[in-house]
Structures are given as structure tokens and as C-alpha cells.
Enzyme design. Structure first.
Site, PDB file in Angstrom:
ATOM      1  N   LYS A 162      -1.038 -56.493  11.389  1.00 11.20           N
ATOM      2  CA  LYS A 162      -0.153 -55.470  10.827  1.00 11.20           C
ATOM      3  C   LYS A 162      -0.455 -55.359   9.345  1.00 11.20           C
ATOM      4  O   LYS A 162      -0.026 -56.169   8.524  1.00 11.20           O
ATOM      5  CB  LYS A 162       1.325 -55.800  11.026  1.00 11.20           C
ATOM      6  CG  LYS A 162       2.170 -54.539  10.860  1.00 11.20           C
ATOM      7  CD  LYS A 162       3.506 -54.721  10.215  1.00 11.20           C
ATOM      8  CE  LYS A 162       3.526 -54.912   8.756  1.00 11.20           C
ATOM      9  NZ  LYS A 162       3.140 -53.746   7.940  1.00 11.20           N
ATOM     10  N   GLY A 215       2.224 -62.436   1.796  1.00  9.59           N
ATOM     11  CA  GLY A 215       3.088 -61.455   1.145  1.00  9.59           C
ATOM     12  C   GLY A 215       4.019 -62.143   0.180  1.00  9.59           C
ATOM     13  O   GLY A 215       3.733 -63.235  -0.310  1.00  9.59           O
ATOM     14  N   SER A 216       5.152 -61.517  -0.050  1.00 11.08           N
ATOM     15  CA  SER A 216       6.067 -62.039  -1.062  1.00 11.08           C
ATOM     16  C   SER A 216       6.843 -63.250  -0.525  1.00 11.08           C
ATOM     17  O   SER A 216       7.031 -63.403   0.695  1.00 11.08           O
ATOM     18  CB  SER A 216       7.044 -60.944  -1.476  1.00 11.08           C
ATOM     19  OG  SER A 216       7.763 -60.512  -0.342  1.00 11.08           O
ATOM     20  N   THR A 217       7.318 -64.065  -1.438  1.00 13.56           N
ATOM     21  CA  THR A 217       8.114 -65.238  -1.050  1.00 13.56           C
ATOM     22  C   THR A 217       9.399 -64.786  -0.369  1.00 13.56           C
ATOM     23  O   THR A 217       9.844 -65.390   0.612  1.00 13.56           O
ATOM     24  CB  THR A 217       8.392 -66.108  -2.290  1.00 13.56           C
ATOM     25  OG1 THR A 217       7.122 -66.598  -2.761  1.00 13.56           O
ATOM     26  CG2 THR A 217       9.285 -67.289  -1.974  1.00 13.56           C
ATOM     27  N   GLU A 237       1.341 -67.529   3.148  1.00 11.05           N
ATOM     28  CA  GLU A 237       0.645 -67.475   1.849  1.00 11.05           C
ATOM     29  C   GLU A 237       1.479 -66.540   0.989  1.00 11.05           C
ATOM     30  O   GLU A 237       1.493 -65.326   1.211  1.00 11.05           O
ATOM     31  CB  GLU A 237      -0.762 -66.896   2.016  1.00 11.05           C
ATOM     32  CG  GLU A 237      -1.652 -67.657   2.975  1.00 11.05           C
ATOM     33  CD  GLU A 237      -2.072 -69.003   2.445  1.00 11.05           C
ATOM     34  OE1 GLU A 237      -1.865 -69.281   1.246  1.00 11.05           O
ATOM     35  OE2 GLU A 237      -2.589 -69.803   3.241  1.00 11.05           O
ATOM     36  N   CYS A 271      -1.998 -62.786  -6.008  1.00 12.89           N
ATOM     37  CA  CYS A 271      -1.089 -63.927  -5.965  1.00 12.89           C
ATOM     38  C   CYS A 271      -1.605 -65.085  -6.815  1.00 12.89           C
ATOM     39  O   CYS A 271      -0.837 -65.933  -7.223  1.00 12.89           O
ATOM     40  CB  CYS A 271      -0.900 -64.363  -4.527  1.00 12.89           C
ATOM     41  SG  CYS A 271      -2.447 -64.491  -3.670  1.00 12.89           S
ATOM     42  N   GLU A 372       7.174 -63.679 -10.615  1.00 13.68           N
ATOM     43  CA  GLU A 372       5.893 -63.042 -10.315  1.00 13.68           C
ATOM     44  C   GLU A 372       6.033 -61.542 -10.573  1.00 13.68           C
ATOM     45  O   GLU A 372       6.912 -60.881 -10.010  1.00 13.68           O
ATOM     46  CB  GLU A 372       5.513 -63.282  -8.858  1.00 13.68           C
ATOM     47  CG  GLU A 372       4.166 -62.678  -8.545  1.00 13.68           C
ATOM     48  CD  GLU A 372       3.714 -62.985  -7.132  1.00 13.68           C
ATOM     49  OE1 GLU A 372       4.463 -62.676  -6.198  1.00 13.68           O
ATOM     50  OE2 GLU A 372       2.607 -63.518  -6.974  1.00 13.68           O
TER      51      GLU A 372
HETATM   52  P1  NDP Z   1       5.701 -57.948   1.172  1.00 13.47           P
HETATM   53  O1  NDP Z   1       6.123 -59.341   1.362  1.00 13.47           O
HETATM   54  O2  NDP Z   1       6.717 -56.890   1.006  1.00 13.47           O
HETATM   55  O3  NDP Z   1       4.753 -57.438   2.363  1.00 13.47           O
HETATM   56  C1  NDP Z   1       3.731 -58.208   2.933  1.00 13.47           C
HETATM   57  C2  NDP Z   1       3.552 -57.757   4.370  1.00 13.47           C
HETATM   58  O4  NDP Z   1       4.736 -58.064   5.090  1.00 13.47           O
HETATM   59  C3  NDP Z   1       3.344 -56.247   4.522  1.00 13.47           C
HETATM   60  O5  NDP Z   1       2.492 -56.002   5.635  1.00 13.47           O
HETATM   61  C4  NDP Z   1       4.740 -55.758   4.832  1.00 13.47           C
HETATM   62  O6  NDP Z   1       4.739 -54.528   5.516  1.00 13.47           O
HETATM   63  C5  NDP Z   1       5.252 -56.892   5.706  1.00 13.47           C
HETATM   64  N1  NDP Z   1       6.695 -56.997   5.786  1.00 13.47           N
HETATM   65  C6  NDP Z   1       7.647 -56.520   4.942  1.00 13.47           C
HETATM   66  N2  NDP Z   1       8.889 -56.818   5.401  1.00 13.47           N
HETATM   67  C7  NDP Z   1       8.718 -57.503   6.568  1.00 13.47           C
HETATM   68  C8  NDP Z   1       9.612 -58.093   7.523  1.00 13.47           C
HETATM   69  N3  NDP Z   1      10.928 -58.048   7.370  1.00 13.47           N
HETATM   70  N4  NDP Z   1       9.073 -58.721   8.589  1.00 13.47           N
HETATM   71  C9  NDP Z   1       7.744 -58.806   8.766  1.00 13.47           C
HETATM   72  N5  NDP Z   1       6.850 -58.251   7.908  1.00 13.47           N
HETATM   73  C10 NDP Z   1       7.322 -57.624   6.806  1.00 13.47           C
HETATM   74  O7  NDP Z   1       4.729 -58.064  -0.016  1.00 13.47           O
HETATM   75  P2  NDP Z   1       3.904 -56.917  -0.691  1.00 13.47           P
HETATM   76  O8  NDP Z   1       3.142 -56.139   0.319  1.00 13.47           O
HETATM   77  O9  NDP Z   1       4.845 -56.207  -1.575  1.00 13.47           O
HETATM   78  O10 NDP Z   1       2.804 -57.792  -1.485  1.00 13.47           O
HETATM   79  C11 NDP Z   1       3.028 -58.299  -2.685  1.00 13.47           C
HETATM   80  C12 NDP Z   1       3.561 -59.730  -2.613  1.00 13.47           C
HETATM   81  O11 NDP Z   1       2.778 -60.510  -1.739  1.00 13.47           O
HETATM   82  C13 NDP Z   1       3.506 -60.395  -3.929  1.00 13.47           C
HETATM   83  O12 NDP Z   1       4.752 -60.907  -4.266  1.00 13.47           O
HETATM   84  C14 NDP Z   1       2.468 -61.507  -3.810  1.00 13.47           C
HETATM   85  O13 NDP Z   1       2.806 -62.641  -4.459  1.00 13.47           O
HETATM   86  C15 NDP Z   1       2.390 -61.745  -2.371  1.00 13.47           C
HETATM   87  N6  NDP Z   1       1.004 -62.042  -1.997  1.00 13.47           N
HETATM   88  C16 NDP Z   1       0.655 -63.334  -1.751  1.00 13.47           C
HETATM   89  C17 NDP Z   1      -0.631 -63.660  -1.443  1.00 13.47           C
HETATM   90  C18 NDP Z   1      -1.037 -65.051  -1.121  1.00 13.47           C
HETATM   91  O14 NDP Z   1      -2.116 -65.269  -0.606  1.00 13.47           O
HETATM   92  N7  NDP Z   1      -0.239 -66.052  -1.377  1.00 13.47           N
HETATM   93  C19 NDP Z   1      -1.677 -62.639  -1.371  1.00 13.47           C
HETATM   94  C20 NDP Z   1      -1.195 -61.320  -1.626  1.00 13.47           C
HETATM   95  C21 NDP Z   1       0.108 -61.061  -1.922  1.00 13.47           C
HETATM   96  P3  NDP Z   1       4.914 -53.115   4.733  1.00 13.47           P
HETATM   97  O15 NDP Z   1       4.177 -53.232   3.448  1.00 13.47           O
HETATM   98  O16 NDP Z   1       4.311 -52.148   5.665  1.00 13.47           O
HETATM   99  O17 NDP Z   1       6.385 -52.952   4.568  1.00 13.47           O
END
Ligand code: NDP
Length: 469
Positions: A162, A215-217, A237, A271, A372
Site C-alpha cells: 500500500k 511512516g510516522s511514529t 520504521e 527519517c 521531527e
Molecule cells: P504516515 O505515517 O502518515 O503514512 C505512512 C503510510 O501509512 C502511508 O502509506 C499512509 O497512507 C499509511 N497510513 C496512514 N494512516 C494509516 C492507518 N491508520 N493505518 C494504516 N496505514 C496508514 O507518514 P507520512 O506518509 O506522512 O510520512 C512521513 C512520516 O514517515 C515521517 O514522520 C517520517 O518520520 C516517517 N518515515 C519514516 C521512515 C523510516 O524508515 N523510519 C521512512 C520514511 C518516513 P496515506 O499516505 O495514503 O494516507
């Protein structure tokens, strides 16, 4: 783009963030389409596991070769969708191919053990988990997807990716390339849908065995909680607020020259961004002079120009979020003024632009120094000696990456052991290599991607005892 025209999750306008231009409009998967993708993935499981290991490796290599043959097309797609410089996109697509080659090589080398026991023979098998949901963010869409696809497929799982709904284009193309390479249908599915709908459904789905989330924490926390209902395996991650620690004995020119890429790379939407620079007090003035020069040299502009080092943010929504950390009275909790010391170039005109920005000195208690930002904003904080550097570096809830700049080898090792983060580099700001593990500690998450370590995240050990009595 030949996607079906309906989706129960609505529609998504995929935008080029450098120009505001509409790239394509896609249907968004709702629960129904997500369940259908999981069903195809379940069905493909036995087919994929029946492929002989050497043939599975061959298919992954063919997939990797397909990525290499379409590298320029994929790189241009990534640049158009994310706004990242074309030079970065080329590197990231090359990495996708390298990841697939690396894990193709691992297919028949992830072996079990025989264990000395009384009364018989004991064997272990590394068995696949089943359907893996790979939830991927928008900052490195193709690369991060490949970090999950490579080891998951190599170990016999099927995968539903996804991507972020903002940046689905390369994931869709990768799925097509896998099919063209001969990977059976259903083995690699892509669901384009929103996080709260398609993402959340994958996390709760009883037929999904594992969620590999980046994604985000904040969202990672909800994923972990929701996964508990079905005791799903999870790797997370998450975010970071990594320190770039510059000691007085470092090669200051080299450290300052490398610093912009370490925090402004991918417009800070990384990140691993070294967004807290810690500088030993005796060289504060000298380092800041050098840093000012290197920030001024950092080339921001048209992402399609191969000389460009930084493009726009991924969306105009992000401009306001990043800007909210700066300005008078923004030095929470005390309310001090967060006034940039250096502000780099930024093009005029449409697009989600934000200039590289350095706040120096910053108070370590300010929001800008703690949260962040995920944009091109760095803070610089002075320190006095090694102990103070460790205290400041670890004064965060995160623990993803960090850099140590010094000419003293023993100090470099002491610091690398003392800083509480998953990935540290000495006299370098690089964190990610295909061959080495990558992942966080503390609230940056858990589990490791890349390297041979990732194979453990997609398999479970089965123990079999055979009595010889
Ligand atoms: P999000 O956490 O919002 O999104 C990450 C993914 O999760 C997207 O595909 C998003 O879908 C999906 N998502 C959102 N809400 C849900 C849910 N309730 N259940 C399941 N999946 C969900 O992060 P961002 O896309 O805004 O990315 C930025 C953040 O990610 C930053 O804070 C960064 O720190 C972190 N990050 C960490 C990395 C690492 O390796 N540690 C690498 C890259 C980013 P959709 O976008 O379609 O809503």
C-alpha cells in the site's frame, strides 16, 4: 495509466509537487478492493512457495533486470510524483534493482540448523509468514517498497503493497514489471488507497500475517495497537530527529560540506535527516562560517535538472506544517523567537517550495529542536565535550540514525556505542546500504530492513524433533 475507473475509496488526483500539474487521477481502493487484493495474495501463496528456490531466485533477478531496463522511466515517474531531484531518483531506482538482486541471491542461502539434542535429530526451518502488507510512505516510494518486497518474496511470502495515496505511481509500475518478469499473478499486489481505509483494513485483515510499516511514529502506534487484535507480526520504521555531532578535532571543511545533504537531502523529508547539528564550542564560529557557505552552495530548483540537489516538498499542505516551526514566539515551551541564521535559495513560482533553513544557536528545548519536521530545517546546538554530546544526542524520544565527525578513532567508537540509535556513521552521513541492516530504536521503531537481517523479519523458525529411538 490503465487503472479501473471506479473505487469504493473515492478518487485521488496525483499531483506533480514542483509544478502543481495533475499527473493522473486514480480510483482509490476501499475495504472491498483491499479485501480482493488480499484474497488474490492468499491464493498466490501456495503457487509461489511451490516455485523451486533456484527458480524463485531467477524470477527475482529477472524482475531486477526489468527494473534496470526501465530505470529511466521509473526515475522520471518518481521525480514527477515526489518532486525529488532526478539524480536522487536515478540512485533510488538503481537501489531497487540492487535490493532485488541481493535478495535473489539470498533465496537459497537462508538455511536452518541441526541442533544437538538427546534422543534424536532436531532441525529448524525458516518458514514464510504468508501475506505481508507493506505500508509505504511518500518520501522514498519505490526504494522503501523494494526493501520490503525483496526479502518478503525471497523467503516465500506474497506481498500487498500500500503506497501512500500521494505517490502510488512507481509501486504500480513495479507490480507490472514483476508480472512481465514472470512472477505469478497475485504474488505482488498493489492497493492504491488511503491510509485510514485501505491501510487500516490491511492491518486488521485476518488473512494478513505481517505488516511491514514505514511512516510516522503517530501512525505506527495505531498500526501496532490494531495489529494486536490478530497478533500480527509488525515491523515499524518510524520517525527520527538524528544528531550530526561535530567535534573540534574533525575535518571541519568536510563535515560542513557534507552537512546540507545530511539534512536537506530529499528536502528534509527523510527519517534519517541529521536535523540536529551538535557542534563543539571551540569550533562553533569556524564551523558556522563553513556551514553558511555550504548552505549557500546547495542547489534548489527544477527536479528534472540533473544538477539539482533539492526539489520542493511533496505537497503544498506540507509548506504550512514546516513553516509552523519558525518565527517569533515559536520557541516553545518558553516562547523564544526562532529566527533562521541561514536561509538558502528557493525558486519563485508554483510548487511546494521551502528554502533550506538553519536555526543557530537553537535551544534544545524548542519544538524545532525536538520534533521531527520532515522539511529542510536544521538546528545547530553547541556542546562542551564528549559527555555533553552524548547527553544532547540522546535527549530525544527517537533513535534512528546519527553521525560522528572526529579524527580520534577511539572517540568515534566510544560515541558510536553511546549514542542510542540504530544506524550511526563516522565521518559520513550515510545510513542506508543494501547489504547492511537499517532500523530504529526507541520510538523510531523496531525490526530491521535490508541486509541479511531483514530475512528474519519475514520468516518464522519452525523446530522439528525426529526421534531416533
Ligand atoms: P504516515 O505515517 O502518515 O503514512 C505512512 C503510510 O501509512 C502511508 O502509506 C499512509 O497512507 C499509511 N497510513 C496512514 N494512516 C494509516 C492507518 N491508520 N493505518 C494504516 N496505514 C496508514 O507518514 P507520512 O506518509 O506522512 O510520512 C512521513 C512520516 O514517515 C515521517 O514522520 C517520517 O518520520 C516517517 N518515515 C519514516 C521512515 C523510516 O524508515 N523510519 C521512512 C520514511 C518516513 P496515506 O499516505 O495514503 O494516507
Amino acid at each position: 495509466m490503465s487503472e479501473a475507473s471506479t473505487g469504493t475509496g473515492g478518487r485521488m488526483r496525483v499531483i506533480n509537487p514542483a509544478t502543481g500539474e495533475l499527473l493522473v487521477e486514480l480510483p482509490l481502493a476501499g475495504t472491498e478492493e483491499t479485501d480482493e487484493a488480499v484474497a488474490r495474495s492468499v491464493e498466490a501463496g501456495p503457487v509461489w512457495r511451490a516455485v523451486a528456490p533456484a527458480d524463485r531466485a531467477r524470477l527475482l533477478r529477472r524482475f531486477a533486470t526489468g527494473v534496470e531496463e526501465h530505470a529511466e522511466e521509473l526515475a522520471r515517474l518518481e521525480t514527477a510524483n515526489v518532486g525529488k531531484p532526478i539524480a536522487d531518483s536515478r540512485d533510488e531506482i538503481a537501489m531497487v534493482a540492487e535490493v532485488l538482486h541481493f535478495y535473489a541471491g539470498a533465496v537459497d542461502k537462508h538455511r536452518g540448523d541441526t541442533v544437538p539434542v538427546a534422543g534424536g535429530v532436531d532441525l529448524t526451518f525458516h518458514e514464510p509468514l504468508g501475506v505481508v502488507a507493506a505500508i509505504v510512505p511518500w518520501n522514498f516510494p519505490a526504494a522503501i517498497a523494494s526493501w520490503k518486497i525483496g526479502p518478503a518474496l525471497a523467503t516465500g511470502n506474497t506481498v500487498v503493497v500500500k503506497p501512500s495515496e500521494l505517490t502510488p505511481l512507481t509501486a504500480l509500475r513495479l507490480r507490472d514489471l514483476a508480472l512481465e518478469a514472470g512472477v505469478p499473478p497475485g504474488v505482488l499486489e498493489v492497493v492504491v488507497g488511503s491510509g485510514p481505509v485501505a491501510g487500516a483494513r490491511l492491518v486488521e485483515h485476518p488473512d494478513v500475517a505481517k505488516v511491514a510499516f514505514t511512516g510516522s511514529t503517530a501512525v505506527g502506534r495505531t498500526v501496532m495497537a490494531a495489529a494486536a487484535a490478530t497478533i500480527k507480526r509488525v515491523t515499524l520504521e518510524l520517525g527520527g530527529k538524528s544528531a550530526n555531532i561535530v567535534f573540534a578535532d574533525a575535518d571541519l571543511e568536510r563535515a560542513a560540506d557534507a552537512a546540507p545533504a545530511g539534512v536537506f537531502g530529499n528536502a528534509g523529508q527523510d527519517c534519517c535527516a541529521r536535523s540536529r547539528m551538535l557542534v563543539e564550542r571551540p569550533v562553533w564560529d569556524r564551523f558556522l562560517d563553513l556551514l553558511g557557505d555550504s548552505v549557500a552552495r546547495w542547489r534548489v530548483g527544477d527536479p528534472t535538472d540533473p544538477r539539482t540537489q533539492m526539489g520542493p516538498l511533496v505537497s503544498t499542505d506540507r509548506q504550512a506544517v514546516v513553516g509552523s516551526f519558525l518565527g517569533s514566539g515559536m520557541g516553545d515551551p518558553g516562547g523564544g523567537d526562532v529566527v533562521p541564521r541561514f536561509v538558502g535559495q528557493v525558486p519563485a513560482g508554483p510548487g511546494a517550495w521551502f528554502p533550506p533553513t538553519v536555526v543557530a544557536p537553537a535551544d534544545p528545548t524548542w519544538r524545532v529542536a525536538r520534533e521531527e519536521i520532515f522539511g529542510p530545517v536544521a538546528v545547530v546546538i553547541p556542546f562542551d565535550g564528549e559527555e555533553d554530546a552524548v547527553r544532547l544526542a540522546n535527549d530525544t524520544t527517537y533513535g534512528l540514525a546519527g553521525s560522528i565527525w572526529t579524527r580520534d578513532g577511539a572517540r568515534a567508537l566510544r560515541m558510536a556505542r553511546a549514542v542510542d540509535a540504530g544506524n550511526l556513521s563516522v565521518n559520513s552521513n550515510g545510513s542506508v546500504r543494501v547489504q547492511t541492516s537499517f532500523g530504529g530504536r526507541r520510538q523510531s521503531g523496531f525490526g530491521r530492513e535490508l541486509g541479511l537481517e531483514a530475512l528474519a523479519a519475514y520468516t518464522e523458525v519452525k523446530n522439528v524433533f525426529v526421534s531416533t529411538a
